[in-house]
Design a protein around this motif. Sequence first.
Motif, PDB file in Angstrom:
ATOM      1  N   LEU A  15       2.275   7.005   4.124  1.00 24.41           N
ATOM      2  CA  LEU A  15       0.762   7.263   3.832  1.00 24.41           C
ATOM      3  C   LEU A  15      -0.050   6.513   4.750  1.00 24.41           C
ATOM      4  CD1 LEU A  15       0.391   7.510  -0.145  1.00 24.41           C
ATOM      5  CD2 LEU A  15      -0.546   9.124   1.623  1.00 24.41           C
ATOM      6  N   LYS A  16       0.362   5.221   4.880  1.00 27.21           N
ATOM      7  CA  LYS A  16      -0.127   4.311   5.801  1.00 27.21           C
ATOM      8  C   LYS A  16      -0.595   4.703   7.306  1.00 27.21           C
ATOM      9  CE  LYS A  16       0.740  -0.231   3.882  1.00 27.21           C
ATOM     10  NZ  LYS A  16       1.501  -1.438   4.295  1.00 27.21           N
ATOM     11  N   MET A  17       0.478   5.731   7.829  1.00 27.90           N
ATOM     12  CA  MET A  17       0.384   6.231   9.256  1.00 27.90           C
ATOM     13  C   MET A  17      -0.900   7.549   9.113  1.00 27.90           C
ATOM     14  SD  MET A  17       4.404   6.608  10.141  1.00 27.90           S
ATOM     15  CE  MET A  17       4.283   8.494  10.207  1.00 27.90           C
ATOM     16  N   TYR A  18      -1.283   8.037   8.150  1.00 33.87           N
ATOM     17  CA  TYR A  18      -2.122   9.015   8.000  1.00 33.87           C
ATOM     18  C   TYR A  18      -3.210   8.661   7.371  1.00 33.87           C
ATOM     19  CZ  TYR A  18       2.073  11.979   9.095  1.00 33.87           C
ATOM     20  OH  TYR A  18       2.889  12.235   9.786  1.00 33.87           O
ATOM     21  N   ASP A  19      -3.395   7.726   6.147  1.00 31.99           N
ATOM     22  CA  ASP A  19      -4.355   7.583   5.313  1.00 31.99           C
ATOM     23  C   ASP A  19      -4.368   6.106   4.792  1.00 31.99           C
ATOM     24  OD1 ASP A  19      -6.205   7.631   3.408  1.00 31.99           O
ATOM     25  OD2 ASP A  19      -5.903   9.568   3.004  1.00 31.99           O
ATOM     26  N   GLU A  20      -4.689   5.184   5.259  1.00 34.25           N
ATOM     27  CA  GLU A  20      -4.527   3.889   4.955  1.00 34.25           C
ATOM     28  C   GLU A  20      -5.201   3.609   3.675  1.00 34.25           C
ATOM     29  OE1 GLU A  20      -3.374  -0.034   5.135  1.00 34.25           O
ATOM     30  OE2 GLU A  20      -3.108   1.205   6.875  1.00 34.25           O
ATOM     31  N   GLU A  21      -6.356   4.037   3.287  1.00 34.67           N
ATOM     32  CA  GLU A  21      -7.342   3.806   2.059  1.00 34.67           C
ATOM     33  C   GLU A  21      -6.305   4.556   0.858  1.00 34.67           C
ATOM     34  OE1 GLU A  21     -11.497   5.321   0.255  1.00 34.67           O
ATOM     35  OE2 GLU A  21     -11.228   4.858   2.318  1.00 34.67           O
ATOM     36  N   ASN A  22      -5.904   5.854   1.056  1.00 39.91           N
ATOM     37  CA  ASN A  22      -4.884   6.281  -0.095  1.00 39.91           C
ATOM     38  C   ASN A  22      -3.808   5.521  -0.375  1.00 39.91           C
ATOM     39  OD1 ASN A  22      -6.504   8.231  -1.158  1.00 39.91           O
ATOM     40  ND2 ASN A  22      -6.179   9.327   0.353  1.00 39.91           N
ATOM     41  N   ALA A  23      -3.247   5.126   0.836  1.00 39.55           N
ATOM     42  CA  ALA A  23      -1.875   4.306   0.642  1.00 39.55           C
ATOM     43  C   ALA A  23      -2.300   3.037  -0.159  1.00 39.55           C
ATOM     44  CB  ALA A  23      -1.316   3.838   1.891  1.00 39.55           C
ATOM     45  N   GLU A  24      -3.495   2.590  -0.047  1.00 39.42           N
ATOM     46  CA  GLU A  24      -3.760   1.194  -0.760  1.00 39.42           C
ATOM     47  C   GLU A  24      -3.721   1.758  -2.232  1.00 39.42           C
ATOM     48  OE1 GLU A  24      -6.895  -0.758   0.668  1.00 39.42           O
ATOM     49  OE2 GLU A  24      -6.162  -0.956   2.587  1.00 39.42           O
ATOM     50  N   ARG A  25      -4.315   2.639  -2.475  1.00 38.22           N
ATOM     51  CA  ARG A  25      -4.643   3.252  -3.994  1.00 38.22           C
ATOM     52  C   ARG A  25      -3.303   3.627  -4.576  1.00 38.22           C
ATOM     53  NH1 ARG A  25      -8.842   6.513  -1.657  1.00 38.22           N
ATOM     54  NH2 ARG A  25     -10.740   5.870  -2.412  1.00 38.22           N
ATOM     55  N   TYR A  26      -2.483   4.216  -3.748  1.00 30.35           N
ATOM     56  CA  TYR A  26      -0.910   4.549  -4.380  1.00 30.35           C
ATOM     57  C   TYR A  26      -0.211   3.284  -4.632  1.00 30.35           C
ATOM     58  CZ  TYR A  26       3.683   6.140  -3.926  1.00 30.35           C
ATOM     59  OH  TYR A  26       5.080   6.451  -4.313  1.00 30.35           O
ATOM     60  N   TRP A  27      -0.266   2.161  -3.526  1.00 28.38           N
ATOM     61  CA  TRP A  27       0.260   0.902  -3.873  1.00 28.38           C
ATOM     62  C   TRP A  27      -0.020   0.195  -4.838  1.00 28.38           C
ATOM     63  CZ3 TRP A  27       5.327   0.470  -2.867  1.00 28.38           C
ATOM     64  CH2 TRP A  27       5.924  -0.653  -2.894  1.00 28.38           C
ATOM     65  N   ASN A  47      -6.950  13.132  -8.171  1.00 31.13           N
ATOM     66  CA  ASN A  47      -8.147  14.198  -7.618  1.00 31.13           C
ATOM     67  C   ASN A  47      -8.568  13.907  -6.422  1.00 31.13           C
ATOM     68  OD1 ASN A  47      -8.399  15.045 -10.326  1.00 31.13           O
ATOM     69  ND2 ASN A  47      -9.934  13.501 -10.858  1.00 31.13           N
ATOM     70  N   ILE A  48      -8.150  12.778  -5.602  1.00 30.02           N
ATOM     71  CA  ILE A  48      -8.701  12.462  -4.146  1.00 30.02           C
ATOM     72  C   ILE A  48      -7.611  13.277  -3.386  1.00 30.02           C
ATOM     73  CG2 ILE A  48      -8.710  10.708  -2.509  1.00 30.02           C
ATOM     74  CD1 ILE A  48      -9.954   8.890  -4.491  1.00 30.02           C
ATOM     75  N   ILE A  49      -6.341  13.123  -3.723  1.00 32.12           N
ATOM     76  CA  ILE A  49      -5.238  13.635  -3.067  1.00 32.12           C
ATOM     77  C   ILE A  49      -5.474  15.351  -3.115  1.00 32.12           C
ATOM     78  CG2 ILE A  49      -2.738  14.206  -3.194  1.00 32.12           C
ATOM     79  CD1 ILE A  49      -3.761  11.552  -1.856  1.00 32.12           C
ATOM     80  N   SER A  50      -5.653  15.857  -4.164  1.00 29.62           N
ATOM     81  CA  SER A  50      -6.109  17.156  -4.422  1.00 29.62           C
ATOM     82  C   SER A  50      -7.028  17.766  -3.369  1.00 29.62           C
ATOM     83  CB  SER A  50      -6.416  17.653  -5.789  1.00 29.62           C
ATOM     84  OG  SER A  50      -5.204  17.515  -6.638  1.00 29.62           O
ATOM     85  N   LYS A  51      -8.054  17.024  -3.200  1.00 27.94           N
ATOM     86  CA  LYS A  51      -9.259  17.418  -2.556  1.00 27.94           C
ATOM     87  C   LYS A  51      -8.692  17.300  -1.122  1.00 27.94           C
ATOM     88  CE  LYS A  51     -12.978  15.996  -5.182  1.00 27.94           C
ATOM     89  NZ  LYS A  51     -14.003  14.981  -5.629  1.00 27.94           N
ATOM     90  N   GLU A  52      -7.904  16.154  -0.883  1.00 30.31           N
ATOM     91  CA  GLU A  52      -7.167  16.370   0.646  1.00 30.31           C
ATOM     92  C   GLU A  52      -6.448  17.546   1.054  1.00 30.31           C
ATOM     93  OE1 GLU A  52      -7.576  13.891   3.072  1.00 30.31           O
ATOM     94  OE2 GLU A  52      -8.931  12.968   2.001  1.00 30.31           O
TER      95      GLU A  52
END
Length: 94
Positions: free
Chosen positions: A52-64, A87-92
């Motif tokens: 996830l960090k390679m593509y989307d640092e913000e969502n990686a932080e949320r996930y972690w 919800n954020i991931i679904s939109k992505e």
Amino acid sequence: MDVYTEAIVSLENIAFHEWSEDMGYGEVFNVDVDDNWMKNQILKAVEINAELKMYDEENAERYWEIVSQIFGEEHSFDFEKYEEFRNIISKEIN
């Protein structure tokens, strides 16, 4: 399976073990929850987080943040943060 889907599936899997108790399936599913199961879940989460960090640092932080609460001292699943992340991931994805 893309990394966004993997992130959601991994969290759903972990969450199910918590929900299964309330649904009356705790004895069936949680019998396998031991240190080895937890280790495998954490290692899978580390892989997903790295990807996830390679593509989307913000969502990686949320996930972690969600994962670290589950396997940290709190041992809690923050359903509100999970739903927001989902919800954020679904939109992505869409």
